[in-house]
Design a protein around this motif. Sequence first.
Motif, PDB file in Angstrom:
ATOM      1  N   VAL A  14       6.071  14.787  37.305  1.00 28.92           N
ATOM      2  CA  VAL A  14       4.726  14.361  37.720  1.00 28.92           C
ATOM      3  C   VAL A  14       3.621  15.054  36.910  1.00 28.92           C
ATOM      4  N   GLY A  15       4.020  15.978  36.039  1.00 29.12           N
ATOM      5  CA  GLY A  15       3.020  16.660  35.213  1.00 29.12           C
ATOM      6  C   GLY A  15       2.670  18.062  35.666  1.00 29.12           C
ATOM      7  N   LYS A  16       3.588  18.701  36.423  1.00 27.62           N
ATOM      8  CA  LYS A  16       3.314  20.078  36.881  1.00 27.62           C
ATOM      9  C   LYS A  16       3.167  21.046  35.717  1.00 27.62           C
ATOM     10  N   THR A  17       4.173  21.074  34.862  1.00 30.11           N
ATOM     11  CA  THR A  17       4.165  22.037  33.757  1.00 30.11           C
ATOM     12  C   THR A  17       3.053  21.712  32.758  1.00 30.11           C
ATOM     13  N   THR A  18       2.881  20.432  32.454  1.00 29.85           N
ATOM     14  CA  THR A  18       1.790  20.017  31.568  1.00 29.85           C
ATOM     15  C   THR A  18       0.453  20.489  32.133  1.00 29.85           C
ATOM     16  N   SER A  19       0.291  20.349  33.440  1.00 29.77           N
ATOM     17  CA  SER A  19      -0.958  20.752  34.084  1.00 29.77           C
ATOM     18  C   SER A  19      -1.125  22.273  34.078  1.00 29.77           C
ATOM     19  N   ALA A  20      -0.028  22.998  34.336  1.00 31.99           N
ATOM     20  CA  ALA A  20      -0.101  24.464  34.337  1.00 31.99           C
ATOM     21  C   ALA A  20      -0.508  24.989  32.967  1.00 31.99           C
ATOM     22  N   ILE A  21       0.170  24.502  31.923  1.00 29.29           N
ATOM     23  CA  ILE A  21      -0.102  24.968  30.564  1.00 29.29           C
ATOM     24  C   ILE A  21      -1.521  24.617  30.135  1.00 29.29           C
ATOM     25  N   ASN A  22      -1.916  23.378  30.355  1.00 30.56           N
ATOM     26  CA  ASN A  22      -3.182  22.907  29.799  1.00 30.56           C
ATOM     27  C   ASN A  22      -4.397  23.308  30.625  1.00 30.56           C
ATOM     28  N   LEU A  23      -4.239  23.437  31.935  1.00 31.05           N
ATOM     29  CA  LEU A  23      -5.333  23.990  32.744  1.00 31.05           C
ATOM     30  C   LEU A  23      -5.549  25.456  32.367  1.00 31.05           C
ATOM     31  N   ALA A  24      -4.445  26.209  32.268  1.00 24.99           N
ATOM     32  CA  ALA A  24      -4.556  27.629  31.902  1.00 24.99           C
ATOM     33  C   ALA A  24      -5.196  27.789  30.524  1.00 24.99           C
ATOM     34  N   ALA A  25      -4.769  26.969  29.558  1.00 25.44           N
ATOM     35  CA  ALA A  25      -5.321  27.046  28.202  1.00 25.44           C
ATOM     36  C   ALA A  25      -6.807  26.694  28.190  1.00 25.44           C
ATOM     37  N   SER A  26      -7.192  25.719  28.991  1.00 26.82           N
ATOM     38  CA  SER A  26      -8.602  25.323  29.054  1.00 26.82           C
ATOM     39  C   SER A  26      -9.460  26.441  29.642  1.00 26.82           C
ATOM     40  N   LEU A  27      -8.958  27.097  30.675  1.00 25.47           N
ATOM     41  CA  LEU A  27      -9.683  28.243  31.249  1.00 25.47           C
ATOM     42  C   LEU A  27      -9.777  29.382  30.229  1.00 25.47           C
ATOM     43  N   ALA A  28      -8.692  29.579  29.460  1.00 25.33           N
ATOM     44  CA  ALA A  28      -8.686  30.632  28.443  1.00 25.33           C
ATOM     45  C   ALA A  28      -9.668  30.330  27.311  1.00 25.33           C
ATOM     46  N   SER A 241      -9.339  15.925  29.020  1.00 31.06           N
ATOM     47  CA  SER A 241      -9.221  15.742  30.473  1.00 31.06           C
ATOM     48  C   SER A 241      -8.923  17.067  31.172  1.00 31.06           C
ATOM     49  N   TYR A 242      -8.085  17.915  30.565  1.00 29.49           N
ATOM     50  CA  TYR A 242      -7.795  19.208  31.194  1.00 29.49           C
ATOM     51  C   TYR A 242      -8.964  20.184  31.069  1.00 29.49           C
ATOM     52  N   LEU A 243      -9.727  20.081  29.990  1.00 31.57           N
ATOM     53  CA  LEU A 243     -10.933  20.901  29.875  1.00 31.57           C
ATOM     54  C   LEU A 243     -11.939  20.504  30.955  1.00 31.57           C
ATOM     55  N   ASN A 244     -12.057  19.190  31.187  1.00 29.12           N
ATOM     56  CA  ASN A 244     -12.942  18.718  32.255  1.00 29.12           C
ATOM     57  C   ASN A 244     -12.445  19.161  33.626  1.00 29.12           C
ATOM     58  N   LEU A 245     -11.123  19.164  33.809  1.00 30.55           N
ATOM     59  CA  LEU A 245     -10.550  19.653  35.065  1.00 30.55           C
ATOM     60  C   LEU A 245     -10.891  21.133  35.260  1.00 30.55           C
ATOM     61  N   ALA A 246     -10.780  21.918  34.188  1.00 26.63           N
ATOM     62  CA  ALA A 246     -11.124  23.343  34.266  1.00 26.63           C
ATOM     63  C   ALA A 246     -12.580  23.516  34.693  1.00 26.63           C
ATOM     64  N   HIS A 247     -13.469  22.720  34.096  1.00 24.25           N
ATOM     65  CA  HIS A 247     -14.882  22.778  34.488  1.00 24.25           C
ATOM     66  C   HIS A 247     -15.050  22.435  35.971  1.00 24.25           C
ATOM     67  N   GLU A 248     -14.320  21.412  36.422  1.00 23.71           N
ATOM     68  CA  GLU A 248     -14.429  20.988  37.824  1.00 23.71           C
ATOM     69  C   GLU A 248     -13.955  22.088  38.773  1.00 23.71           C
ATOM     70  N   ILE A 249     -12.832  22.722  38.441  1.00 27.23           N
ATOM     71  CA  ILE A 249     -12.305  23.807  39.284  1.00 27.23           C
ATOM     72  C   ILE A 249     -13.247  25.008  39.281  1.00 27.23           C
TER      73      ILE A 249
END
Length: 262
Positions: A14-28, A241-249
């Motif tokens: 469902v995209g768990k690992t993709t989300s973990a890696i890319n959300l973390a990278a976007s925050l970094a 999309s993950y950078l935008n998610l990071a901004h949203e969080i």
Amino acid sequence: MAKIIAIANQKGGVGKTTSAINLAASLAILEYKVLVVDADPQANSTSGLGLNPKEIKTSVYECMVDGADVDAAIKKSSMDFLDVLPSHIDLVGAEVEMINLPDRETVMKKVLNKVRDKYEFIIIDCSPSLGLITVNSLVAADSVLIPIQCEYFALEGLGKLLNTIKIIQSRLNKNLEIEGMLLTMYDVRLRLSNQVVDEVKTHFKQMVFKNIVPRNIKLSEAPSFGIPAIVHDAESKGAVSYLNLAHEILTNNGFDPTRKDK
């Protein structure tokens, strides 16, 4: 002190690992100090961030089962501000080995409390099950992010996960919140994708993130290079999309999404 977000769904793919890696990278990239905890025996977050699980001597498994030093187990990624607490296949046996431990559901929380002050976010990549390691992850977390793929069986099993979260909230971690539901693998051309988006938003309303992650070849390619999508191709739709998610969080949690002073 870090905000700890577990990324969980017992459905695989469902995209768990993709989300973990890319959300973390976007925050970094936004210069927040981030630790990815790979709580999946498949160790995909570990390899997706450039580490070889076969070369890992001390992993989250040794920290939880043997009391190994978590500081020594944490590895640097290729990105500034992003560290990894790696996994390897031995984690499969951890559930059996922990079964007789006192307070077996709180082992990961105790491990992460030792390093929590060193980070601003800790992202836990959970395994695709509702076993003891995932329960540990949810007990350790402040919130849970639930990826939901925009496909036919999207809501199948979601009730079971939400029920598990309720049990943990009532018995083990009363402060656990749902960070949000993240729609993934969205294909604008497919009527089914749009139907799933509408259905999830109708059911869960404000719990659904505004940002939706599209199907994207760069997201799929990046792990084979051991890098997040934002490093592989920062302008790809997946990375954006993950950078935008990071901004949203960040905004939802009262952080400054434009901050780069640390």
